[in-house]
Design a protein around this motif. Structure first.
Motif, PDB file in Angstrom:
ATOM      1  N   TYR A  67      27.528  -1.289  -3.063  1.00 10.91           N
ATOM      2  CA  TYR A  67      28.875  -1.808  -2.819  1.00 10.91           C
ATOM      3  C   TYR A  67      29.582  -2.101  -4.134  1.00 10.91           C
ATOM      4  CZ  TYR A  67      32.242  -4.873  -0.351  1.00 10.91           C
ATOM      5  OH  TYR A  67      33.360  -5.449   0.180  1.00 10.91           O
ATOM      6  N   ASP A  69      33.530  -3.393  -5.878  1.00 11.35           N
ATOM      7  CA  ASP A  69      34.936  -3.765  -5.787  1.00 11.35           C
ATOM      8  C   ASP A  69      35.753  -2.743  -6.564  1.00 11.35           C
ATOM      9  OD1 ASP A  69      34.717  -6.117  -4.268  1.00 11.35           O
ATOM     10  OD2 ASP A  69      34.148  -7.270  -6.040  1.00 11.35           O
ATOM     11  N   GLU A  71      39.108  -2.086  -8.623  1.00  9.89           N
ATOM     12  CA  GLU A  71      40.009  -2.938  -9.386  1.00  9.89           C
ATOM     13  C   GLU A  71      41.017  -2.101 -10.155  1.00  9.89           C
ATOM     14  OE1 GLU A  71      37.022  -4.793 -11.719  1.00  9.89           O
ATOM     15  OE2 GLU A  71      36.377  -6.186 -10.145  1.00  9.89           O
ATOM     16  N   LYS A  75      43.483  -1.682  -5.383  1.00  9.15           N
ATOM     17  CA  LYS A  75      42.565  -2.738  -4.965  1.00  9.15           C
ATOM     18  C   LYS A  75      41.828  -2.300  -3.701  1.00  9.15           C
ATOM     19  CE  LYS A  75      44.184  -5.802  -8.026  1.00  9.15           C
ATOM     20  NZ  LYS A  75      45.231  -4.984  -8.695  1.00  9.15           N
ATOM     21  N   ASN A  77      37.647  -1.636  -1.900  1.00  8.74           N
ATOM     22  CA  ASN A  77      36.199  -1.546  -2.043  1.00  8.74           C
ATOM     23  C   ASN A  77      35.720  -0.115  -1.851  1.00  8.74           C
ATOM     24  OD1 ASN A  77      36.616  -4.480  -0.643  1.00  8.74           O
ATOM     25  ND2 ASN A  77      34.961  -4.506  -2.120  1.00  8.74           N
ATOM     26  N   LEU A  79      31.994   1.735  -0.714  1.00  8.30           N
ATOM     27  CA  LEU A  79      30.605   1.609  -0.291  1.00  8.30           C
ATOM     28  C   LEU A  79      29.976   2.995  -0.327  1.00  8.30           C
ATOM     29  CD1 LEU A  79      28.283  -0.129   0.995  1.00  8.30           C
ATOM     30  CD2 LEU A  79      29.201   0.574   3.216  1.00  8.30           C
ATOM     31  N   ILE A 136      35.623   0.302 -11.238  1.00  3.45           N
ATOM     32  CA  ILE A 136      34.761  -0.334 -10.255  1.00  3.45           C
ATOM     33  C   ILE A 136      33.975  -1.462 -10.903  1.00  3.45           C
ATOM     34  CG2 ILE A 136      34.531   1.649  -8.719  1.00  3.45           C
ATOM     35  CD1 ILE A 136      31.867   2.305 -10.099  1.00  3.45           C
ATOM     36  N   SER A 137      33.605  -2.422 -10.076  1.00  2.00           N
ATOM     37  CA  SER A 137      32.777  -3.534 -10.520  1.00  2.00           C
ATOM     38  C   SER A 137      31.323  -3.059 -10.664  1.00  2.00           C
ATOM     39  CB  SER A 137      32.845  -4.652  -9.481  1.00  2.00           C
ATOM     40  OG  SER A 137      32.203  -4.237  -8.271  1.00  2.00           O
ATOM     41  N   PRO A 153      32.830  -5.242   4.335  1.00  2.00           N
ATOM     42  CA  PRO A 153      34.236  -4.832   4.188  1.00  2.00           C
ATOM     43  C   PRO A 153      35.049  -5.085   5.445  1.00  2.00           C
ATOM     44  CG  PRO A 153      32.810  -2.906   4.401  1.00  2.00           C
ATOM     45  CD  PRO A 153      31.913  -4.092   4.212  1.00  2.00           C
ATOM     46  N   LYS A 156      36.166  -8.626   5.189  1.00  2.00           N
ATOM     47  CA  LYS A 156      37.081  -8.830   4.072  1.00  2.00           C
ATOM     48  C   LYS A 156      38.457  -8.240   4.341  1.00  2.00           C
ATOM     49  CE  LYS A 156      37.271  -8.561  -0.961  1.00  2.00           C
ATOM     50  NZ  LYS A 156      36.518  -8.255  -2.196  1.00  2.00           N
ATOM     51  N   TYR A 157      38.487  -7.070   4.988  1.00  2.00           N
ATOM     52  CA  TYR A 157      39.766  -6.380   5.181  1.00  2.00           C
ATOM     53  C   TYR A 157      40.204  -6.296   6.641  1.00  2.00           C
ATOM     54  CZ  TYR A 157      39.765  -5.124   0.308  1.00  2.00           C
ATOM     55  OH  TYR A 157      39.776  -5.201  -1.060  1.00  2.00           O
TER      56      TYR A 157
END
Length: 205
Positions: A67, A69, A71, A75, A77, A79, A136-137, A153, A156-157
């Protein structure tokens, strides 16, 4: 723009992005394991969150999820998900290790790095195509039931959208078929931004 209102033109653009991104990700993987990897044409779809866990057979199926984030200008995610057989095949190709039972910390780290290389290459190609800043993170890995992994996700979304961009990627190393799925979950404004940057008018704007 609501994601579920994407028309065929929008979807064609997203499919092309999916094809190019997945192709670059597979090229990066081939370099990483030092072997030839052939890719099937990716299948790109817009799905409801509730449909996603069924891709793996049932919500109870154990999968590997890596997974990230998303950025920068965009914005959201990403997966990258693998079934256990595909994950084990990648470990064998990369490290020459046969997975027995649960994945060790070393094997989990290797899968994180595979996901990082592939997702990074995918996002880099999207960034180049759109001239948008995307990064990406660090990866976070989870080995759990598909329903549990995909709930992250969704929670979150879920208030923004119940849709997800699904890119099914199948590739072959030797005689082994490896299946890795990308789930791209940009927020609604980021979907608009990507399409507008590519010259696709969004709601007449």
């Amino acid at each position: 723009m609501e994601i579920n209102k994407l028309n065929e033109m929008y979807l064609d653009v997203l499919k092309e992005l999916g094809n190019i991104g997945a192709g670059n990700a597979i090229t990066a993987l081939a370099k990483m394991i030092g072997k030839k990897v052939d890719m099937h044409v990716p299948s790109v779809k817009i799905l409801d969150f509730k449909e996603v866990s069924d891709i793996f057979g049932s919500p109870d199926t154990i999968i590997v999820g890596i997974y990230f984030d998303l950025e920068g200008d965009v914005k959201g995610n990403i997966l990258f998900a693998l079934d256990l057989n595909s994950a084990s095949s990648l470990i064998w190709n990369l490290m020459g290790l046969e997975v027995k039972g649960e994945f060790s910390e070393l094997e989990r780290s290797a899968l994180e790095e595979i996901g990082n290389i592939m997702a990074g290459s995918y996002v880099s190609s999207l960034s180049t195509l759109t001239s948008l800043n995307m990064k990406i993170s660090p990866p976070a890995i989870s080995i759990d039931m598909a329903g549990a992994i995909l709930s992250v996700p969704a929670i979150k979304y879920g208030e923004i959208s119940d849709k997800i961009l699904f890119i099914e990627t199948q590739f072959v190393e030797g005689e082994k078929l490896i299946k890795g799925d990308f789930f791209l979950i940009p927020d609604i404004n980021s979907f608009d931004l990507i399409l507008k940057t590519l010259g696709v008018e969004v709601d007449g704007k």
